[in-house]
Design a protein around this motif. Structure first.
Motif, PDB file in Angstrom:
ATOM      1  N   GLU A 166       0.816  -1.220   0.000  1.00 21.04           N
ATOM      2  CA  GLU A 166       0.000   0.000   0.000  1.00 21.04           C
ATOM      3  C   GLU A 166       0.848   1.268   0.000  1.00 21.04           C
ATOM      4  O   GLU A 166       0.345   2.351  -0.260  1.00 21.04           O
ATOM      5  N   LEU A 167       2.130   1.148   0.281  1.00 20.38           N
ATOM      6  CA  LEU A 167       3.007   2.312   0.294  1.00 20.38           C
ATOM      7  C   LEU A 167       3.351   2.726  -1.135  1.00 20.38           C
ATOM      8  O   LEU A 167       3.462   1.896  -2.029  1.00 20.38           O
ATOM      9  N   MET A 168       3.525   4.031  -1.322  1.00 21.66           N
ATOM     10  CA  MET A 168       3.889   4.537  -2.638  1.00 21.66           C
ATOM     11  C   MET A 168       5.294   5.123  -2.588  1.00 21.66           C
ATOM     12  O   MET A 168       5.724   5.643  -1.560  1.00 21.66           O
ATOM     13  N   THR A 169       5.978   5.035  -3.697  1.00 16.67           N
ATOM     14  CA  THR A 169       7.300   5.649  -3.817  1.00 16.67           C
ATOM     15  C   THR A 169       7.124   7.130  -4.146  1.00 16.67           C
ATOM     16  O   THR A 169       6.030   7.586  -4.510  1.00 16.67           O
ATOM     17  N   TRP A 170       8.194   7.881  -4.071  1.00 20.86           N
ATOM     18  CA  TRP A 170       8.093   9.311  -4.360  1.00 20.86           C
ATOM     19  C   TRP A 170       7.783   9.551  -5.837  1.00 20.86           C
ATOM     20  O   TRP A 170       7.140  10.535  -6.190  1.00 20.86           O
ATOM     21  N   GLU A 171       8.231   8.631  -6.707  1.00 14.77           N
ATOM     22  CA  GLU A 171       7.929   8.786  -8.124  1.00 14.77           C
ATOM     23  C   GLU A 171       6.428   8.645  -8.377  1.00 14.77           C
ATOM     24  O   GLU A 171       5.849   9.389  -9.169  1.00 14.77           O
ATOM     25  N   GLU A 172       5.794   7.677  -7.695  1.00 17.16           N
ATOM     26  CA  GLU A 172       4.342   7.493  -7.848  1.00 17.16           C
ATOM     27  C   GLU A 172       3.584   8.701  -7.308  1.00 17.16           C
ATOM     28  O   GLU A 172       2.621   9.172  -7.932  1.00 17.16           O
ATOM     29  N   CYS A 173       4.021   9.237  -6.175  1.00 23.21           N
ATOM     30  CA  CYS A 173       3.375  10.432  -5.622  1.00 23.21           C
ATOM     31  C   CYS A 173       3.540  11.632  -6.556  1.00 23.21           C
ATOM     32  O   CYS A 173       2.598  12.415  -6.759  1.00 23.21           O
ATOM     33  N   GLU A 174       4.730  11.760  -7.154  1.00 23.31           N
ATOM     34  CA  GLU A 174       4.964  12.874  -8.065  1.00 23.31           C
ATOM     35  C   GLU A 174       4.088  12.755  -9.309  1.00 23.31           C
ATOM     36  O   GLU A 174       3.530  13.751  -9.779  1.00 23.31           O
ATOM     37  N   ALA A 175       3.923  11.538  -9.825  1.00 25.22           N
ATOM     38  CA  ALA A 175       3.073  11.348 -11.006  1.00 25.22           C
ATOM     39  C   ALA A 175       1.612  11.682 -10.683  1.00 25.22           C
ATOM     40  O   ALA A 175       0.923  12.319 -11.500  1.00 25.22           O
ATOM     41  N   ILE A 176       1.138  11.296  -9.529  1.00 23.30           N
ATOM     42  CA  ILE A 176      -0.244  11.610  -9.141  1.00 23.30           C
ATOM     43  C   ILE A 176      -0.415  13.122  -8.984  1.00 23.30           C
ATOM     44  O   ILE A 176      -1.401  13.696  -9.454  1.00 23.30           O
ATOM     45  N   ASN A 177       0.544  13.790  -8.336  1.00 21.34           N
ATOM     46  CA  ASN A 177       0.465  15.244  -8.177  1.00 21.34           C
ATOM     47  C   ASN A 177       0.492  15.959  -9.528  1.00 21.34           C
ATOM     48  O   ASN A 177      -0.240  16.926  -9.749  1.00 21.34           O
TER      49      ASN A 177
END
Length: 190
Positions: A166-177
């Motif tokens: 369930e944890l996201m990497t910073w790359e996944e968070c950046e893509a969502i943002n």
């Protein structure tokens, strides 16, 4: 600076000078309780701890990984072996026959530099693959344990827990943002 005794000090001195009264005439009976220290001997590659006849589980075997044959994690036998070794007792020999390499099946040799500090696992090197096979085997064990226990924070009553997937990497968070910024027209650098 205090040079004379206070009233409390004088009372203590007076009490100390009072002789101890004997309630019974004649020689006193003194009971002595003998505490028998467990005997530790080396048996094969383990330590044999003998607690004596008075203990219901008289013999315990402690291996070099600080595990007792009784299964208790904090057994008195482990402490007895620790005290035995601290007082200069002989160490049990290391197992001579190391198991074969789990990667290629060839012979392995001990490597004390790679002993597990926290896991207490013995370090080794493969005759063919060297240290690489040791690290690969260790990585496989870690992956297997992670697959068996997927929880980062296990669930508790009233709390669903957190799984590792369930944890996201910073790359996944950046893509969502970035996707949200494009949809809403927000430009953070403007």
């Amino acid at each position: 600076m205090k040079t004379e005794h206070s009233s409390n000090d004088l009372a203590l001195l007076e009490r100390r000078n009072i002789p101890i009264q004997r309630y019974r005439k004649g020689p006193g009976i003194r009971e002595t309780v003998l505490l028998v220290a467990p005997t530790v001997t080396i048996q094969g590659y383990q330590y044999l701890v003998d607690f004596g006849n008075s203990n219901p589980t008289r013999f315990h075997r402690v291996n070099k990984n600080k595990e007792c044959s009784c299964g208790a994690p904090y057994c008195e036998a482990i402490e007895a072996v620790r005290l035995y070794l601290q007082s200069g007792g002989a160490r049990a020999p290391d197992p001579e026959g190391m198991p074969p390499c789990p990667i290629c099946g060839s012979k392995t040799f001990r490597d004390r530099d790679w002993n597990g500090k926290y896991t207490k696992e013995l370090g080794w090197r493969c005759a063919k693959g060297g240290l690489r096979h040791f690290l690969d085997a260790k990585a496989e064990r870690i992956k297997k344990r992670l697959a068996e226990n997927p929880w980062l924070i296990p669930p508790a009553p009233g709390y669903p827990g957190v799984r590792r997937d369930e944890l996201m990497t910073w790359e996944e968070c950046e893509a969502i943002n970035r996707k949200i910024f494009i949809e809403t027209g927000y430009e953070p650098t403007a």
